[in-house]
Design a protein around this motif. Structure first.
Motif, short mmCIF file in Angstrom:
data_model
loop_
_atom_site.label_atom_id
_atom_site.label_comp_id
_atom_site.label_asym_id
_atom_site.label_seq_id
_atom_site.Cartn_x
_atom_site.Cartn_y
_atom_site.Cartn_z
N PHE A 1 7.97 -12.34 -1.33
CA PHE A 1 7.58 -11.21 -0.49
C PHE A 1 7.44 -11.62 0.98
N HIS B 1 3.79 0.82 -2.02
CA HIS B 1 4.30 1.14 -0.69
C HIS B 1 3.93 2.56 -0.28
N TYR C 1 -0.44 -7.56 -6.01
CA TYR C 1 0.22 -6.97 -7.17
C TYR C 1 -0.49 -7.30 -8.49
N ARG D 1 5.83 -1.39 -7.27
CA ARG D 1 6.15 -1.60 -5.86
C ARG D 1 6.34 -0.25 -5.15
N GLU E 1 1.96 -9.25 -1.13
CA GLU E 1 2.87 -8.81 -0.07
C GLU E 1 2.04 -8.27 1.08
#
Length: 453
Positions: A438, A283, A314, A279, A305
């Motif tokens: 998410f 990001h 993911y 994650r 997400e």
């Protein structure tokens, strides 16, 4: 004319492909390639190496339970026939057959006119984006891998030594937070065995020990005291900075940027939640200029997400499941799976077990989705999920309905076909359930999942 921020992108998962497939013409099969080609650009992850024996020396990995991924270079042409424009090559099998296998794979993919990224003859080439020119503009792919052994990482030339070919790594580090009683137990355990060794990373009061047999891999595990027990993973800062430089380059020189991240490690057992470091990297990738992040490595689908208007997938899952049909299996694999290597001339690649993920039923190994992203003005407008299956149903029993061969151990045919009926719904329901945390809503309409932004 569409603006450079408007794109239709088809995304497919892990291609463990070892059999030619372009001769097949079932409607459910051809529908798959219609979806792949129905886009401005099509991406897939190549979880395979391509070479002929004359291009290789020996298996470089030589350790661990796992497949040794190598198949006929002619299959690269079938991937081009299927419609793939650009594919990632950084994964935990990229170095199965050493520098020779890695370089041969790049060569055969180039001959098939498919752009690749994620591996190279040195760290600079492995880290650089791959670019494909399309009518709608220029597309860049940055590909990296987490969890590889040290000798699989590409490096730079230094000290009169040539650079090592390898993967573009995104290394990580772990901190193990434990409660006071557990910390005391760990210290007692390590002191009694005389294996205490301070970790090189972590806070000053961190505790570490090194299990015999693991000394060659360097830094011991890092334990820090906290209120409760948890595993905290994070990205290696130097690798993160290098990969963000590649993403910056890609964003400056292309109109659409895809980042592919292969991770074969987890914060504990491989569950249904992406690790913290994944994650973190996803990001950072979007913040750094990526338009789409695609994760893979666990051979299962994970949640989606929408972050700052960009899709983070993911876990895109498997797309071809052909590892059972790898024809040339090295000594190390028979040895690792417990076969009698003293009787090596009697061993053959149809023996079972020889490959992970296939020794027990799995409801997630044999299914995924083709994802079709519509980007508008540089942001996601919609994402459509078209479920596919590889010869087994996505239930706990992994019920077989397409088989190859007549042996005692059933071999699953492994090609992707459009999933139908209840099986399609199960595949989509998994994505819907895992995406909800998410804040992502997936509607299911006529056997297709739809994310509207």
């Amino acid at each position: 004319m569409e603006t450079k921020g408007d794109w239709r992108v088809s995304l497919a998962g892990e291609c463990m492909v070892s059999r030619p497939f372009s001769m097949h013409d079932e409607p459910e099969f051809l529908e798959v390639w219609d979806l792949i080609k129905d886009a401005d650009v099509s991406y897939g992850h190549l979880e395979m190496n391509f070479a002929v024996p004359e291009e290789l020396k020996w298996p470089a990995r030589g350790q661990g339970i796992g497949s040794f991924m190598m198949s006929d270079p002619a299959i690269a042409k079938d991937l081009k026939w299927a419609g793939f424009d650009i594919m990632s090559t950084a994964h935990n099998h990229s170095f199965d057959f050493g520098a020779e296998g890695l370089v041969a794979t790049k060569k055969h993919m180039k001959e098939a006119e498919i752009v690749t990224a994620g591996t190279g003859v040195d760290l600079e080439r492995a880290s650089e984006p791959g670019y494909v020119e399309k009518k709608n503009g220029r597309v860049a792919l940055v590909s990296t891998s987490s969890g590889n052994q040290h000798f699989m990482w590409a490096n730079h030339a230094k000290g009169s030594f040539m650079a090592r070919p390898g993967v573009n790594p995104q290394r990580l580090q772990f901190e193990f937070k434990v409660d006071p009683q557990t910390m005391q137990n760990l210290k007692d355990f390590a002191e009694k065995l005389n294996i205490v060794k301070p970790p090189k990373h972590g806070p000053k009061d961190a505790f570490g020990f090194l299990i015999p047999g693991a000394q060659q891999w360097g830094d011991p595990e890092c334990f820090v005291e906290g209120d409760e027990c948890e595993i905290v993973s994070s990205c290696n800062k130097r690798d993160l900075a290098r990969n963000l430089r590649s993403i910056e380059e890609a964003s400056s020189m292309a109109d659409l940027v895809i980042v592919a991240h292969h991770f074969s490690v987890s914060d504990g057992p491989r569950g249904d939640t992406p690790p913290r470091f994944v994650r973190e990297f996803a990001h950072h990738a979007i913040d750094g200029g990526a338009d789409i992040y695609v994760g893979h490595g666990w051979h299962k689908t994970l949640g989606i997400e929408i972050y700052k208007g960009k899709p983070i997938i993911y876990g895109i899952g498997n797309f071809f499941a052909h590892s059972e049909f790898i024809q040339h299996v090295p000594y190390d694999s028979y040895d690792a799976w417990g076969h009698d290597v003293d009787a090596l001339p009697t061993l053959h690649p149809a023996l079972h077990p020889l490959h992970p993920g296939l020794d027990t039923p799995s409801s997630t190994w044999w299914s995924s989705c083709i994802l079709q992203a519509a980007m508008k003005d540089g942001k996601l407008a919609s994402l459509r999920l078209h479920p596919v299956e590889m010869g087994r149903e996505s239930n706990k029993e992994a019920t077989l309905h397409r088989r190859t061969g007549k042996g005692k151990h059933a071999l699953t045919e492994g090609r992707p076909m459009r999933a139908k009926g209840e099986d399609a719904v199960r595949i989509l329901e998994r994505y819907r359930h895992l995406s909800e945390p998410f804040g992502t809503n997936i509607e299911i309409e006529d056997g297709v999942g739809i994310i509207r932004v």
